[in-house]
Motif scaffolding. Structure first.
Motif, PDB file in Angstrom:
ATOM      1  N   ARG A  73      13.583   7.332   3.024  1.00 41.06           N
ATOM      2  CA  ARG A  73      13.425   6.932   4.431  1.00 41.06           C
ATOM      3  C   ARG A  73      12.081   6.246   4.644  1.00 41.06           C
ATOM      4  NH1 ARG A  73      15.958  11.761   5.526  1.00 41.06           N
ATOM      5  NH2 ARG A  73      13.954  12.842   5.740  1.00 41.06           N
ATOM      6  N   ALA A  74      11.020   6.808   4.060  1.00 42.36           N
ATOM      7  CA  ALA A  74       9.671   6.263   4.271  1.00 42.36           C
ATOM      8  C   ALA A  74       9.526   4.873   3.653  1.00 42.36           C
ATOM      9  CB  ALA A  74       8.636   7.219   3.694  1.00 42.36           C
ATOM     10  N   LEU A  75      10.212   4.640   2.536  1.00 45.74           N
ATOM     11  CA  LEU A  75      10.088   3.349   1.845  1.00 45.74           C
ATOM     12  C   LEU A  75      11.222   2.389   2.198  1.00 45.74           C
ATOM     13  CD1 LEU A  75       9.034   4.494  -1.782  1.00 45.74           C
ATOM     14  CD2 LEU A  75       7.561   3.582   0.027  1.00 45.74           C
ATOM     15  N   ASP A  76      12.133   2.861   3.093  1.00 46.55           N
ATOM     16  CA  ASP A  76      13.307   2.073   3.460  1.00 46.55           C
ATOM     17  C   ASP A  76      14.122   1.702   2.216  1.00 46.55           C
ATOM     18  OD1 ASP A  76      15.065   0.911   5.181  1.00 46.55           O
ATOM     19  OD2 ASP A  76      14.034  -1.028   5.240  1.00 46.55           O
ATOM     20  N   PRO A 107       0.835  -1.206   0.000  1.00 42.08           N
ATOM     21  CA  PRO A 107       0.000   0.000   0.000  1.00 42.08           C
ATOM     22  C   PRO A 107       0.866   1.250   0.000  1.00 42.08           C
ATOM     23  CG  PRO A 107       0.168  -0.879   2.224  1.00 42.08           C
ATOM     24  CD  PRO A 107       0.909  -1.835   1.339  1.00 42.08           C
ATOM     25  N   PRO A 108       0.342   2.388  -0.452  1.00 34.41           N
ATOM     26  CA  PRO A 108       1.151   3.610  -0.452  1.00 34.41           C
ATOM     27  C   PRO A 108       1.501   4.012   0.971  1.00 34.41           C
ATOM     28  CG  PRO A 108      -1.116   4.036  -1.196  1.00 34.41           C
ATOM     29  CD  PRO A 108      -0.998   2.569  -0.971  1.00 34.41           C
ATOM     30  N   PRO A 109       2.731   4.436   1.210  1.00 38.27           N
ATOM     31  CA  PRO A 109       3.111   4.858   2.565  1.00 38.27           C
ATOM     32  C   PRO A 109       2.343   6.117   2.948  1.00 38.27           C
ATOM     33  CG  PRO A 109       4.843   5.377   0.996  1.00 38.27           C
ATOM     34  CD  PRO A 109       3.816   4.604   0.244  1.00 38.27           C
ATOM     35  N   THR A 110       2.036   6.233   4.222  1.00 39.11           N
ATOM     36  CA  THR A 110       1.212   7.360   4.676  1.00 39.11           C
ATOM     37  C   THR A 110       2.040   8.445   5.360  1.00 39.11           C
ATOM     38  OG1 THR A 110       0.811   6.095   6.680  1.00 39.11           O
ATOM     39  CG2 THR A 110      -0.899   6.014   4.981  1.00 39.11           C
ATOM     40  N   ASP A 111       3.325   8.129   5.618  1.00 37.91           N
ATOM     41  CA  ASP A 111       4.115   9.081   6.410  1.00 37.91           C
ATOM     42  C   ASP A 111       5.024   9.951   5.542  1.00 37.91           C
ATOM     43  OD1 ASP A 111       5.481   6.844   5.664  1.00 37.91           O
ATOM     44  OD2 ASP A 111       6.690   6.727   7.486  1.00 37.91           O
ATOM     45  N   ILE A 112       4.558  10.314   4.334  1.00 40.56           N
ATOM     46  CA  ILE A 112       5.326  11.217   3.482  1.00 40.56           C
ATOM     47  C   ILE A 112       4.504  12.484   3.290  1.00 40.56           C
ATOM     48  CG2 ILE A 112       6.290  11.575   1.175  1.00 40.56           C
ATOM     49  CD1 ILE A 112       6.727   8.572   1.035  1.00 40.56           C
TER      50      ILE A 112
END
Ligand SMILES: [Mg+2]
Length: 340
Positions: A258-261, A179-184
């Motif tokens: 960072r958000a996607l590692d 799913p798309p990351p939410t913390d960006i």
């Protein structure tokens, strides 16, 4: 609107984009366009193919995005030679079920890029496709002076890039993430996805650099620093040394990584599709070029390394001077190959 896009309707849509323009004796509507380059100028020609699920996905690229990018990637090739983009032919194949409003949106994207970069659409073709969208654009441009090529870099030349690298690859990673990351943050998300979907080729920069003197070779970064610098080295018959800490990477790319590692530097060196310019220049010319380019266009030029003897190969060094293995080039999704 749910009309299916018949070929006749598509041709009507293309013809609406036609307008009188300098150098166009006969535009859309005859068997060939008749074009008249300026006396004494050289004609530049390039073509590029974009295929659904190889170069883009309909899940995240709108028809307008596809139209914009299909012309933009060709304009970038003209920019890389220091030329001026002029006349484009647009061929589109899409499945029979594509609606008129989708086809219109595609041409609206083509036209938006064309208007901004002063390109005239002089022809095209349409066809039904058995599966997926296929777009082929052929672009002609001209150059008043000798175009900059890949084969003329010299040992000791500075290697420099315009703008920053890795935004388009970060955008692709974000578009593909499920799913798309939410913390960006919204700004970082918009910055990198726009870079991927609506690249802005560096034509003003390319023309300024070609006219400035001191640039010894140039290429656009379509397949990533590692692959495209490799082309310059191969064509020029020499090596290169890149200092990775000098490669410009935007803070938005760091945030997405960072958000996607993921690794921001890997996107910058191997990600591709940034459509920035990579050039080599005489060391004594670099400061003048960087200051002049910033003044004329607002675009930053960053030195990232230097050309070396062929025997040294192409090396990427970390801050401690250690050689870092860099994956060359990139492959689009699973089946696709990078563009030349
Ligand atoms: Mg190119």
């Amino acid at each position: 609107m749910t009309d299916l896009a018949t070929e006749r309707r598509l041709i009507e849509i293309i013809r609406r984009a036609a307008r009188p323009a300098p150098g166009v004796r006969v535009g859309i509507g005859d068997d060939c366009a008749v074009l008249e380059p300026d006396v004494g100028s050289l004609l530049l020609a390039t073509t590029d193919l974009l295929i659904e699920d190889v170069h883009f996905r309909r899940r995240w690229a709108t028809p307008t995005d596809i139209g914009w990018k299909s012309l933009a990637v060709n304009v970038s090739d003209i920019a890389a030679m220091g030329g001026r983009p002029r006349w484009a032919l647009i061929a589109l194949a899409c499945p029979e079920a594509v609606r008129v409003d989708e086809a219109e949106a595609f041409y609206a994207g083509v036209q938006a890029l064309a208007t901004e970069y002063d390109v005239v659409i002089v022809g095209g073709d349409t066809s039904a496709s058995p599966r997926g969208w296929i777009v082929n654009v052929t672009l002609l441009g001209d150059a008043a002076q000798a175009p900059l090529v890949r084969s003329t870099a010299g040992v000791g030349d500075v290697i420099a890039v315009t703008g920053s690298l890795g935004r388009a690859a970060a955008g692709l990673a974000l578009l593909e993430a499920t799913p798309p990351p939410t913390d960006i943050g919204a700004d970082a998300r918009a910055d990198v996805t726009t870079a991927h979907l609506r690249p802005r080729p560096r034509t003003r920069e390319g023309r300024w650099l070609a006219a400035a003197g001191g640039v010894t070779s140039m290429i656009d970064l379509s397949d990533g620093l590692a692959t495209d610098l490799g082309h310059v080295c191969e064509e020029s018959g020499i090596g290169a040394r890149v200092e990775l800490e000098r490669v410009p990477v935007a803070s938005t790319v760091d945030a997405v990584a960072r958000a996607l590692d993921r690794d921001a530097l890997a996107w910058a060196t191997s990600g591709g599709e940034d459509y920035e310019l990579l050039l080599t220049c005489k060391p004594a010319a670099f400061e003048r070029l960087a200051e002049g380019l910033a003044r004329a266009t607002g675009t930053r030029l960053s030195a990232v390394g230097e050309m070396t003897a062929a025997a040294e190969g192409v090396r990427y060094l970390d801050a401690g001077g250690r050689v870092v293995p860099i994956r060359p080039g990139f492959e689009h999704f699973v089946t696709g190959r990078a563009r030349a």
